[in-house]
Design an enzyme around this catalytic site. Structure first.
Site, PDB file in Angstrom:
ATOM      1  N   PHE A 118      -0.269  65.761   0.426  1.00 53.57           N
ATOM      2  CA  PHE A 118       1.180  65.709   0.383  1.00 53.57           C
ATOM      3  C   PHE A 118       1.661  64.595   1.315  1.00 53.57           C
ATOM      4  O   PHE A 118       1.254  64.542   2.479  1.00 53.57           O
ATOM      5  CB  PHE A 118       1.796  67.044   0.804  1.00 53.57           C
ATOM      6  CG  PHE A 118       3.253  67.156   0.422  1.00 53.57           C
ATOM      7  CD1 PHE A 118       3.637  67.809  -0.736  1.00 53.57           C
ATOM      8  CD2 PHE A 118       4.239  66.575   1.209  1.00 53.57           C
ATOM      9  CE1 PHE A 118       4.969  67.893  -1.105  1.00 53.57           C
ATOM     10  CE2 PHE A 118       5.574  66.654   0.849  1.00 53.57           C
ATOM     11  CZ  PHE A 118       5.940  67.318  -0.314  1.00 53.57           C
ATOM     12  N   GLY A 119       2.506  63.719   0.798  1.00 54.27           N
ATOM     13  CA  GLY A 119       2.996  62.601   1.601  1.00 54.27           C
ATOM     14  C   GLY A 119       4.448  62.771   1.997  1.00 54.27           C
ATOM     15  O   GLY A 119       5.345  62.570   1.188  1.00 54.27           O
TER      16      GLY A 119
ATOM     17  N   GLU B  88       2.082  69.026  11.363  1.00 56.28           N
ATOM     18  CA  GLU B  88       2.868  70.101  10.735  1.00 56.28           C
ATOM     19  C   GLU B  88       3.985  70.588  11.666  1.00 56.28           C
ATOM     20  O   GLU B  88       4.263  71.784  11.761  1.00 56.28           O
ATOM     21  CB  GLU B  88       1.961  71.266  10.318  1.00 56.28           C
ATOM     22  CG  GLU B  88       0.737  70.776   9.581  1.00 56.28           C
ATOM     23  CD  GLU B  88       0.530  71.372   8.211  1.00 56.28           C
ATOM     24  OE1 GLU B  88       1.391  72.125   7.737  1.00 56.28           O
ATOM     25  OE2 GLU B  88      -0.486  71.053   7.600  1.00 56.28           O
TER      26      GLU B  88
ATOM     27  N   HIS C 218     -17.516  72.651  31.687  1.00 58.00           N
ATOM     28  CA  HIS C 218     -18.746  71.892  31.434  1.00 58.00           C
ATOM     29  C   HIS C 218     -18.915  70.726  32.403  1.00 58.00           C
ATOM     30  O   HIS C 218     -19.983  70.095  32.429  1.00 58.00           O
ATOM     31  CB  HIS C 218     -18.769  71.356  29.994  1.00 58.00           C
ATOM     32  CG  HIS C 218     -19.175  72.372  28.974  1.00 58.00           C
ATOM     33  ND1 HIS C 218     -18.396  73.457  28.652  1.00 58.00           N
ATOM     34  CD2 HIS C 218     -20.287  72.473  28.196  1.00 58.00           C
ATOM     35  CE1 HIS C 218     -19.008  74.174  27.719  1.00 58.00           C
ATOM     36  NE2 HIS C 218     -20.154  73.601  27.430  1.00 58.00           N
TER      37      HIS C 218
END
Lengths: 381, 265
Positions: free
Chosen positions: A123-124, A365, A340
């Site tokens: 979707f653009g 989004e 880490h």
């Protein structure tokens, strides 16, 4: 109130988890390294129904609920955010828009191969100058005879340049109504003259998901490629976006869970000052915070998906889930790298990739800022 | 080609952090600390059964002894292509040894129409590797154990390969009906698709308790067993063992020193 998954949801979760650890985990680093789209894995995922979960069986889908869809995206994201966004963008943006607004003919022609995973949905919406401000869309589509003539540029479009990317649905200005831009959705098949797909972006993360800039120069498509009513494109897109936000929330949840798993593992293995580093509260409390936030993000995500299944308006729930889960993922990735130490900064440990993969979740989004605007508006502010 | 495949639910030990603790009775383990999954070898047996069915037709019946929680393992086998299932459960089945276990399975299988009965070659929890062959004896049919290749010659015969030490494969012909205990690695087990899982929810799981199995109290559980499990224990660390502690760099250095001191390298 029942927080128990159904037997069907539990079984599918187990199946996808086994698939992700058995089929994706052993090979994904190689694809990420080469920044190559994993067609072979995509094909296997399609066989399990992963590209058609929430679509009706009559259109090639599975007829699953949105909770199942969220669980599937979460499980894939525990191993690969790239593949999880491939599924999520395909489902909520590329395909759901056709289910929601498409004519019977469009659904048969496009949704069926999309739901079967034979094609990838794209979707653009975003343009160089229209991101969060989607109303600033500049791409135009003028009706000339029986054809739309499209001109403009779309950027950051997921799934738009693979060998199985056959169509992209774009938003375009089709005229002015009462001084306002009339935005419509139009389906543009790949290979249409004037439609160019730029080489893949070099992204910070999501290295084997497929993302391109698309340009349209006097690109002509048939009039019947209009998706939904003329001028209602933006509204239809917002509807798909709610589902898209649940998808990104689920993806965030999976990624955050992977961060926690690796952190706990490392905290038990790594010894400093004669004991596992997990015995230090500076480390164990980070893991405790991650656990708590992930659980809360999961509740928010599943609730939003449940609202969608119940047919309720769920924009607010979708925004809450997306905002909280994506920021949880970013925090979790940050803490995982910190736990880490130097090893978290090199590619030999997966948390390095998780960190790179997490940042975009706060952007795509609807940015975190846009989500807060949505939520503030829902309070009448 | 009708196939019966026996599946067992076992503790999921794929996670190295799975903790197995002996419970207060000393004859069981604390099951709250882990989840159950299909026994690894049984998973391969299910796949082999479904592949044979897909190629030669017929039906696959899944048979299990277990509580309600075992339904998840059974449904997954049905989702992959099994046609129907039987779950045997009765509290009196507890502490059944291999003979009693085979007897319970036999009670359900003997009346089915089958060409092949399959089991995994060994359960990952108790590791007896004996229920399959005992069941063959009770059914009065030939068996092959540790099977890593199955080929249908005709309606009367199979060609099967047994994996032996040193990578040797023993090929033999076996008459149908027969029982095969399946070795891991014979195939690549599939993953259940969403549609398969939805289909599986419509398939029948027939329940059988002690009386439905037609067995007496003295034929199952401890009373029906030839070997009685007395107690679990965790071996104590021996005096001759030295546990190396530290990170990988430190422990490997220490190990190298010891090997050198003892003149082993």
């Amino acid at each position: 109130m029942n927080f128990e998954l159904t037997e069907e949801q539990k079984l599918f979760k187990e199946s996808i988890r086994d698939f992700a650890s058995g089929e994706i985990a052993p090979v994904i680093d190689e694809y990420e390294e080469k920044q190559e789209f994993p067609y072979e894995i995509q094909r296997k995922m399609a066989g399990l129904g992963l590209f058609g979960l929430p679509f009706p069986e009559e259109y090639g889908g599975c007829g699953a609920d949105f909770v199942t869809y969220a669980i599937a995206v979460e499980e894939i994201a525990r191993v690969s955010a790239s593949l999880a966004i491939t599924v999520a963008a395909h489902t909520s943006l590329g395909s759901l828009t056709i289910l929601v607004s498409g004519t019977e003919e469009q659904k048969k022609k496009w949704l069926v191969p999309l739901a079967k995973g034979e094609m990838l949905g794209a979707f653009g919406l975003t343009e160089p100058e229209a991101g969060s401000d989607a109303g600033a869309t500049k791409t135009t589509a003028e009706l000339s005879g029986d054809e739309w003539v499209i001109n403009g540029t779309k950027c950051f479009i997921t799934n738009s340049g693979t060998d199985i990317s056959k169509i992209v649905t774009i938003t375009a200005v089709t005229g002015m109504t009462g001084g306002k831009k009339e935005i419509s959705n139009i389906i543009v098949p790949h290979g249409t003259p004037g439609f160019t797909v730029a080489p893949a972006y070099r992204k910070m993360g999501w290295h084997c998901s497929d993302t391109h800039e698309l340009s349209f120069s006097d690109c002509r498509v048939p009039k019947e490629n209009l998706l939904g009513e003329r001028g209602k494109g933006f509204k239809a897109f917002l509807k798909a976006l709610d589902c898209g936000r649940v998808g990104v929330a689920a993806l965030s949840l999976g990624l955050a869970s992977a961060c926690l798993d690796e952190s706990v593992k490392y905290a038990k293995e790594r010894h400093q000052f004669g004991k596992p580093i997990g015995k230090n509260q500076a480390i164990s409390f980070k893991c405790a915070d991650m656990l708590m936030e992930i659980e809360l993000a999961r509740l928010a995500t599943y609730k939003a998906a449940w609202c969608a299944d119940e047919g309720r308006v769920y924009s607010r729930e979708a925004s809450i889930a997306k905002l909280f889960a994506s920021e949880t993922a970013m925090r979790a990735a940050n803490m995982a790298v910190q736990i880490h130490g130097g090893y978290g900064y090199i590619e030999d440990y997966p948390v390095c990739r998780y960190f790179r993969d997490a940042k975009i979740l706060e952007i795509g989004e609807g940015t975190s800022e846009i989500q807060r605007i949505v939520l503030a508006r829902s309070l009448g502010l | 080609m009708n196939i019966v495949v026996c599946v067992k639910q076992v503790p999921d030990t794929s996670d190295p952090d799975t903790e197995v603790h002996i419970d207060s009775t000393g004859r069981g383990v604390d099951e709250s600390k882990f989840s159950f999954v299909i026994n690894d070898a049984d998973n391969y047996a299910v796949e082999e059964a479904i592949r044979l069915k897909e190629k030669h037709g017929g039906e696959v019946t899944v048979v299990n002894i277990g509580p309600e929680g075992a339904n998840q393992v059974i449904r997954m086998a049905l989702a992959k292509g099994g046609n129907s299932a039987i779950r045997l459960f009765d509290e009196k089945f507890a502490f059944s040894d291999i003979v009693a276990t085979a007897r319970i399975l036999h009670s359900a299988i003997k009346d089915l129409s089958y060409d092949i009965v399959m089991t995994g070659c060994m359960a990952s929890d108790d590791g007896f590797a004996a229920v399959g062959v005992t069941l063959a004896q009770m059914l009065g049919i030939p068996h092959a154990a540790m099977v890593k290749h199955v080929e249908v010659i005709d309606e009367k015969k199979l060609k099967v390969g047994r994996e032996l030490e040193g990578g040797l494969m023993e090929m033999l012909e076996i008459e149908i009906p027969c029982l095969l205990t399946i070795q891991t690695g014979i195939n690549e087990p599939r993953y259940a698709s969403f549609k398969g899982i939805r289909e599986a929810s419509k398939k029948e799981i027939k329940l059988m308790d002690l009386s439905a199995a037609g067995l007496g109290d003295d034929m199952v559980g401890e009373a029906g067993s030839v070997a009685v499990m007395k107690q679990y224990s965790v071996p104590e660390v021996g005096e001759l063992a030295e546990m190396l502690e530290g990170d990988a760099g430190e422990t490997s250095t220490k190990l190298a020193q010891i090997l050198k001191e003892k003149g082993l390298v």
